[in-house]
Write a protein that holds these residues in place. Sequence first.
Motif, short mmCIF file in Angstrom:
data_model
loop_
_atom_site.label_atom_id
_atom_site.label_comp_id
_atom_site.label_asym_id
_atom_site.label_seq_id
_atom_site.Cartn_x
_atom_site.Cartn_y
_atom_site.Cartn_z
N LEU A 660 85.16 26.80 -75.12
CA LEU A 660 86.62 26.87 -75.27
C LEU A 660 87.25 27.69 -74.16
O LEU A 660 88.37 27.42 -73.73
CB LEU A 660 86.98 27.44 -76.63
CG LEU A 660 86.79 26.51 -77.83
CD1 LEU A 660 87.07 27.25 -79.13
CD2 LEU A 660 87.71 25.30 -77.72
N GLN A 661 86.54 28.71 -73.71
CA GLN A 661 87.10 29.53 -72.63
C GLN A 661 87.19 28.75 -71.33
O GLN A 661 87.98 29.09 -70.44
CB GLN A 661 86.24 30.78 -72.45
CG GLN A 661 86.42 31.78 -73.60
CD GLN A 661 85.48 32.96 -73.54
OE1 GLN A 661 84.45 32.90 -72.86
NE2 GLN A 661 85.82 34.03 -74.24
N LEU A 662 86.40 27.66 -71.20
CA LEU A 662 86.47 26.80 -70.02
C LEU A 662 87.41 25.62 -70.21
O LEU A 662 87.61 24.83 -69.29
CB LEU A 662 85.07 26.28 -69.68
CG LEU A 662 84.03 27.34 -69.28
CD1 LEU A 662 82.66 26.70 -69.11
CD2 LEU A 662 84.45 28.06 -68.01
N LEU A 733 89.24 32.95 -82.70
CA LEU A 733 89.63 34.33 -82.39
C LEU A 733 88.84 34.87 -81.21
O LEU A 733 89.41 35.50 -80.30
CB LEU A 733 89.44 35.22 -83.62
CG LEU A 733 90.42 34.97 -84.78
CD1 LEU A 733 90.01 35.76 -86.01
CD2 LEU A 733 91.85 35.32 -84.36
N GLU A 734 87.54 34.63 -81.20
CA GLU A 734 86.71 35.16 -80.11
C GLU A 734 86.94 34.43 -78.79
O GLU A 734 86.66 34.97 -77.72
CB GLU A 734 85.23 35.08 -80.50
CG GLU A 734 84.87 36.04 -81.65
CD GLU A 734 83.40 35.94 -82.04
OE1 GLU A 734 82.58 35.57 -81.16
OE2 GLU A 734 83.07 36.24 -83.20
N GLY A 739 96.29 31.52 -79.28
CA GLY A 739 97.73 31.57 -79.05
C GLY A 739 98.31 30.29 -78.48
O GLY A 739 99.51 30.03 -78.61
N GLU A 740 97.45 29.45 -77.87
CA GLU A 740 97.94 28.23 -77.26
C GLU A 740 98.31 27.16 -78.30
O GLU A 740 98.85 26.11 -77.95
CB GLU A 740 96.89 27.69 -76.28
CG GLU A 740 96.71 28.62 -75.08
CD GLU A 740 95.60 28.16 -74.14
OE1 GLU A 740 95.63 26.98 -73.72
OE2 GLU A 740 94.71 28.96 -73.84
N ILE A 755 85.52 19.75 -78.48
CA ILE A 755 84.55 20.72 -77.94
C ILE A 755 83.61 21.21 -79.02
O ILE A 755 82.38 21.29 -78.82
CB ILE A 755 85.31 21.89 -77.28
CG1 ILE A 755 85.95 21.41 -75.98
CG2 ILE A 755 84.37 23.07 -77.02
CD1 ILE A 755 86.88 22.41 -75.33
N VAL A 756 84.13 21.54 -80.19
CA VAL A 756 83.29 22.07 -81.26
C VAL A 756 82.28 21.02 -81.71
O VAL A 756 81.10 21.33 -81.94
CB VAL A 756 84.16 22.55 -82.45
CG1 VAL A 756 83.29 22.86 -83.67
CG2 VAL A 756 84.96 23.79 -82.05
#
Length: 919
Positions: A660-662, A733-734, A739-740, A755-756
């Motif tokens: 998710l960070q990518l 959360l992690e 927020g998006e 993604i999940v």
Amino acid sequence: MKLQFDKNQGYQLDAIQSVVDLFEGQSLNKSDFEFSLSDSVKGSIQFTEAGVGNNLVLSEEQILANLVKVQTGNQLRPDEISIVIEKLWYNDDAETKNVVATKTVVTDFPNFSVEMETGTGKTYVYLRSVYELNKIYGFKKFVIVVPSVAIREGVLKSLQITFDHLQEIYENQPAEYKVYDSGRIPDLANFAKSNAIQILVINIDSFTKDANVINQVRETGVRPIEYIQKSNPIVIIDEPQNMETDIRKRAIANLHPLFTLRYSATHKNLYNLVYKLDPVKAYDLGLVKQIEVDSVIAKNDISGAFISVDDFKIAKQSITAKITIFVNEKGGVQKKQVTAKIGDDLFNISKGWGIYKEGYVINELDADNGFIEFSSGKIVYKGQAVGGLTDQILKEMIDATVENHFKKEKELRAKGIKVLSIFFIDRVANYRSYDEQGKSIKGKFALWFEDSFTKWQNMPAYRGLFTYSSDEVHNGYFSQDKGKLKDSKEGKTTKADDETFKLIMQDKERLLDTATPLRFIFSHSALREGWDNPNVFQICTLNETKSDIKKRQEIGRGLRLCVDQTGVRNLDRAVNRLTVIANEAYDSFSKALQNEIEEDCGVKFEGRIKNARARAKVSLKDKWLEDSLFLTLWDKIKYRTDYKVQYSTQQLIDNCVAALQLMSPIERPIIYREKNIAKFIRDNKGNLIELGGEQKGSKERLIREAKFDIPDFIAYIQSKTELTRNTISRILLESGRVGEIFNNPQLFMDSVVKIVKQEFDNVKINGIKYEKIAGQVYEMKLFESAEIEQYLENLITVKSQAKTLYNYIAIDSLSTPEKKFAEDCDSRDDIIFYVKLPKTFQIKTPIGPYNPDWALIKKDEGDETNIYFVAETKDPKAVLDRTLLRDSERKKIACAEKHFAVIEDVHYKVVGSVSDLKI
């Protein structure tokens, strides 16, 4: 029987999602209790004095941006990417053919096209899209416009048989469907007022004219069509190529659509193409039957004065006819279509062919009554052919159809598959007529058929196959006139035609039941479009003249994959083979069909149309159950397994967080408004032009913020991924991306779900553990299921019969590695036994069943030790770099490696050639 539907067909889900993604940024669905009058113009529904209607809040610019994103994602050609949102236009003045600023009406609603090859579930896709658009955005009002009674009844049947299936998927969302009936006008008021999903099916001819009931002012002072107009329905157009006339385009615009969705395999105009599943892709993916041609042609048929009247062409001051006759060409006499007028002599037109020397001057061309009269007094009607071997050809075509049917019936009966054949005829009288007392008489087609059926029924190979008599297995589907069968015309909506079309549409399950004797259907040509049945395996068009119906339309009646007696679809390509009995050579038929597909779709279809005569039976060798090499190999690989998945929730969370960070940023949509917007339309050649001069937009206001109601996104993601709320919450959360959700809720949720699910599949595959199931093995009779006729180009003749089970090895003709692998297995001395594993030899995996390619015994180099392999053949480059494979292929292979790891003495390998079989 109840037909079963697969809710996870990837190509269908892609088509549905493509439509949903067009409206990214539209207000999300709310519950019925969350609305107030102040919301009436903000969400996806609005309240009017007539009831509940749809509402679209997106600007045209945002829809265009979404459209281009969808088109690019679906890898459409550059010329298919939209520059503007194309609009529907029409001319009120019948004399005006081109675009004239003062006479052309340009509509303001968007139009979107979905192209899906016949037989791939086009109707299922748009019906499920209705539910999906409601689920995501809350739209409620839908009108399905059809061009004919036949297609209307087909849509109604689809609504009936998919209703429970769709209710299950969409958690019993309240929904109603009705067919428009001019005698039940109050239904339209309910359509407008109801807060449930409303689906109205209506024939285009029901509302094109002012005189139609729906357009007449009632005693209430309201025209019934106003109930539809005020609902701003989403209009789904089935077979839109039939609705390109000015009067029909105006009628569609008069429904006041929110937007139109246009579904067809053969569009005339592609208004903003969204998704494309062309014939080549459908064929290569195995989504439709393979097509083969059994040709019935006459050779040296030049003895008679052959004449067929094909068509008339009427100009302002002249009339001509298209006729087919024998013409004396340089290479010999051959049938050829020519144009003729009054006074022409067929002797001259035929370049001096002696059979036309006397009595063949054209005295009269009567287009109204459809005939030509010659100087000899001979009259030939349109649709009639005289001379030559016409009857002999038609009789042989019927016999070829019956022969193919008997072969297929014998082959597929053990699989629980009923075989149907269709004869399309031009004139009912050829099948059934009436004497002076009104008693029915069998026509020549019926008599020829019964003679042929009785002949094949008594053949030694087919004795006992049918217990029915010849007159029980065939029937005709035609319109009736005072109790007598008659020719019908597509598009007519008489009560007689209504009843006929309902009968053939609503009898689909009965026709599929093996207990029903009916196997052979004689139908008037009007039913070519709109009716199909998955178990049609033979199509024979008994035209006395050359058909002007496109071949794609003819074969479309039999392209669907067949079903068995439980209603489950059979996916075996060797089983799904549509035979077209044609009165032209295979090469000619194949070339014409290829040309049509290339003209319609811009894609090549070479090599995909099969010759019905070029087939052979794949058979097990005698005493195969006594083959010691096979029995030894089978004892090694026969064990069934089950799997358990062990994974760390923390590892899943960590992987999802990292992915998710990518993830690409979820941008806030930019909505802006213009006072005036340029209208872009097509000219009569189909090119985009601008109407009304330069673009006007002097009063622009940029709105950089859009407010969204935030749904229970945890519950949404949970329903799609099967993870717990706690796990999903921790992931979001992690990741620091939660927020998006405020930028674009639906895009955020769908991106997270994708993604999940991908990461969840990965950890399941990594943590999978297989165990043999005590006492459970695959049955050897699986190999008997591979005994079936195949095309020669898909077969490799076995030379060393002692090394395998079958006389041929069946492979995918497009797979070069598999073909080379089979040839090497047959010829190499170190391969002492090999067999292609049946498609039903399947290993369970979390992402669906997996069928390995081969099982082999190889003699170790320099030793007499036998090594047992199960092999998967892939392109050599993909063997070295598995990232070249599809993600699902890689995962299934990973599962297979773990399955065979618990099977003693068996080595599983992914190989590009036999030389890769090493330990």
